[in-house]
Design an enzyme around this catalytic site. Structure first.
Site, mmCIF file in Angstrom:
data_model
loop_
_atom_site.group_PDB
_atom_site.id
_atom_site.type_symbol
_atom_site.label_atom_id
_atom_site.label_comp_id
_atom_site.label_asym_id
_atom_site.label_seq_id
_atom_site.Cartn_x
_atom_site.Cartn_y
_atom_site.Cartn_z
ATOM 1 N N ARG A 173 28.943 65.014 -3.576
ATOM 2 C CA ARG A 173 29.033 63.801 -4.105
ATOM 3 C C ARG A 173 28.812 62.613 -3.040
ATOM 4 N NH1 ARG A 173 34.779 60.691 -5.214
ATOM 5 N NH2 ARG A 173 33.987 58.969 -6.321
ATOM 6 N N ASP A 199 27.020 58.762 -7.210
ATOM 7 C CA ASP A 199 28.129 58.163 -8.325
ATOM 8 C C ASP A 199 27.489 56.809 -8.948
ATOM 9 O OD1 ASP A 199 30.313 59.498 -8.850
ATOM 10 O OD2 ASP A 199 31.413 58.524 -7.257
ATOM 11 N N HIS A 253 38.098 56.044 -16.037
ATOM 12 C CA HIS A 253 38.459 56.821 -14.968
ATOM 13 C C HIS A 253 39.392 56.086 -14.103
ATOM 14 C CE1 HIS A 253 37.421 59.890 -11.975
ATOM 15 N NE2 HIS A 253 38.026 59.054 -11.118
ATOM 16 N N GLY A 283 42.463 56.756 -11.428
ATOM 17 C CA GLY A 283 42.923 57.335 -10.475
ATOM 18 C C GLY A 283 43.345 56.503 -9.281
ATOM 19 N N GLU A 306 44.441 61.259 -16.980
ATOM 20 C CA GLU A 306 45.142 62.610 -17.598
ATOM 21 C C GLU A 306 46.393 63.030 -17.562
ATOM 22 O OE1 GLU A 306 42.601 65.700 -15.229
ATOM 23 O OE2 GLU A 306 40.910 64.040 -15.206
ATOM 24 N N GLU A 311 33.557 66.407 -11.750
ATOM 25 C CA GLU A 311 32.571 66.008 -10.889
ATOM 26 C C GLU A 311 31.845 67.017 -10.232
ATOM 27 O OE1 GLU A 311 34.260 61.487 -9.819
ATOM 28 O OE2 GLU A 311 35.288 63.434 -9.141
#
Length: 394
Positions: A91, A148, A205, A207, A327, A379
């Site tokens: 990533r 990304d 998303h 976090g 989540e 991911e």
């Protein structure tokens, strides 16, 4: 064939192994992480293989990744049932204007990626360092960089441009968007679960890094992050969108580049507002006013940007929450959806409380005009699929 997916950070290395069956990447056979890779840290590796958990301490090394890779190689050699690795997928947060798709890494590509360090200083230098370390440790394996920014590569022109002189845009000063590997996974999952995923979708998303993405027919149309991974929502330690006049003011007070960078990336967000922590769980457990204010501001910024995303695509058919907070924090999901109730969003309390991040779950009530889903992201699996496609094509 199997792909080793890795995500190298400043003090940790996350990894997963994905077997291939009939050309399709499968769910991870092995997942794990190595913590304590910062200077002076004590490296520690934990993993899960076929439901069995393991943990071991690693010998500290002058170079952080040396300890990590030595421990990882030993694990791969000692455990039975792990297939041979055919490639390593990495990533990489920022691809800039040059990298719109995953690539097999060369020396030239590594040099070009390093030039983007200042656009994602919390991630890019460590992503690139990870690739260099794996190239040295696994010299016979192709190393694949997966970006990304790629999911947003075809943003509409009006969504990617800043109101700056045209020459600056032509030189690459534009919106790129991030969390693309996560959004690609979320979108693919939604398309397997709901016909509405082909319509107007808002993905969150949430976090330590946080962003929103508005998509139509599975393609990104608008997103809250821009030129860097600093824009948009308030985050764990990042400020998110900020009036540029604040920076001009601070420069007038004598602040230099490094001090400003530290403020915006490491001292702001939930940590800065609360003065306590960047961890939402800790702030939820704190009854103090500062912790409550940080959580309320985080929620407010999501709601405000969600309204903007919905306006850009003419309404919503589906909302999906993902990331560590998205989540697991049922209260946040309920508060965000309640604030968006004017659009017809209704959440079922019991379904929402039961959605703890372990599986894809729908949480809207029967009377909601907009579907609401919780989608645990992966991911690593997306990066593994990209690597497998490149290897197959080669």
């Amino acid at each position: 064939m199997a792909i080793l997916s890795v995500n190298a950070g400043s003090s940790s290395l996350k990894f997963s192994i994905h077997p291939l069956r009939d050309g399709e990447v499968q769910a991870s056979l092995l997942t794990g992480s190595i913590q304590g890779l910062e200077p002076g840290g004590t490296p520690d590796m934990g993993w899960t293989l076929n439901g069995r958990r393991g943990r071991r301490s690693l010998e500290a090394s002058a170079t952080s990744f040396a300890a990590a890779l030595a421990g990882l190689r030993e694990l791969l050699d000692s455990e039975t049932g792990i297939p041979a690795i055919d490639a390593v997928s990495h990533r990489v947060v920022h691809g800039g204007r040059d990298f719109r798709d995953s690539v097999i890494v060369t020396d030239d590509i590594l040099a070009r990626l390093s030039r983007l360090d200042s656009l994602a200083p919390l991630h890019q230098p460590h992503n690139v360092a990870g690739i260099r370390a794996f190239r040295e440790a696994f010299p016979t394996l192709p190393q694949i960089a997966c970006f990304d920014t790629a999911f947003h590569a075809d943003l509409p022109a009006v969504a990617s441009r800043f109101a700056l002189p045209r020459a600056m845009h032509d030189d690459g000063v534009r919106r790129y968007g991030f969390h693309g590997l996560s959004y690609q996974y979320i979108m693919g999952t939604l398309q397997r679960h709901s016909p509405r995923a082909s319509g107007r979708v808002l993905m969150a998303h949430l976090g330590n890094g946080a962003s929103l993405c508005a998509a139509v027919d599975g393609r990104s149309q608008a997103t809250t992050m821009g030129f860097s991974a600093l824009d948009g929502l308030m985050m764990g330690t990042r400020s998110g969108t900020l009036d540029a006049g604040v920076l001009l003011y601070l420069m007038e007070q004598g602040w230099d580049h490094d001090r400003l960078q530290s403020l915006l990336y490491r001292q702001s967000g939930l940590l800065g507002v609360s003065g306590i922590s960047a961890d939402m769980r800790r702030l939820r457990a704190d009854a103090g006013a500062a912790a409550r204010e940080a959580v309320e501001l985080f929620t407010y910024r999501i709601v405000r940007e969600a309204g903007a995303m919905a306006a850009c695509i003419g309404g919503l058919d589906l909302i999906a929450f993902s990331g560590g907070i998205g989540e697991h924090d049922a209260t946040l999901r309920a508060d965000v959806c309640a604030a968006l109730g004017w659009m017809g969003v209704r959440v079922d309390g019991a379904r929402n409380a039961a959605a703890t991040g372990g599986a894809v779950q729908r949480i809207d009530s029967d009377g909601s005009s907009i579907e609401v889903w919780v989608v645990p992201t992966d991911e690593g699996r997306v990066a593994a699929q990209a690597a497998a496609a490149l290897i197959a094509a080669r």
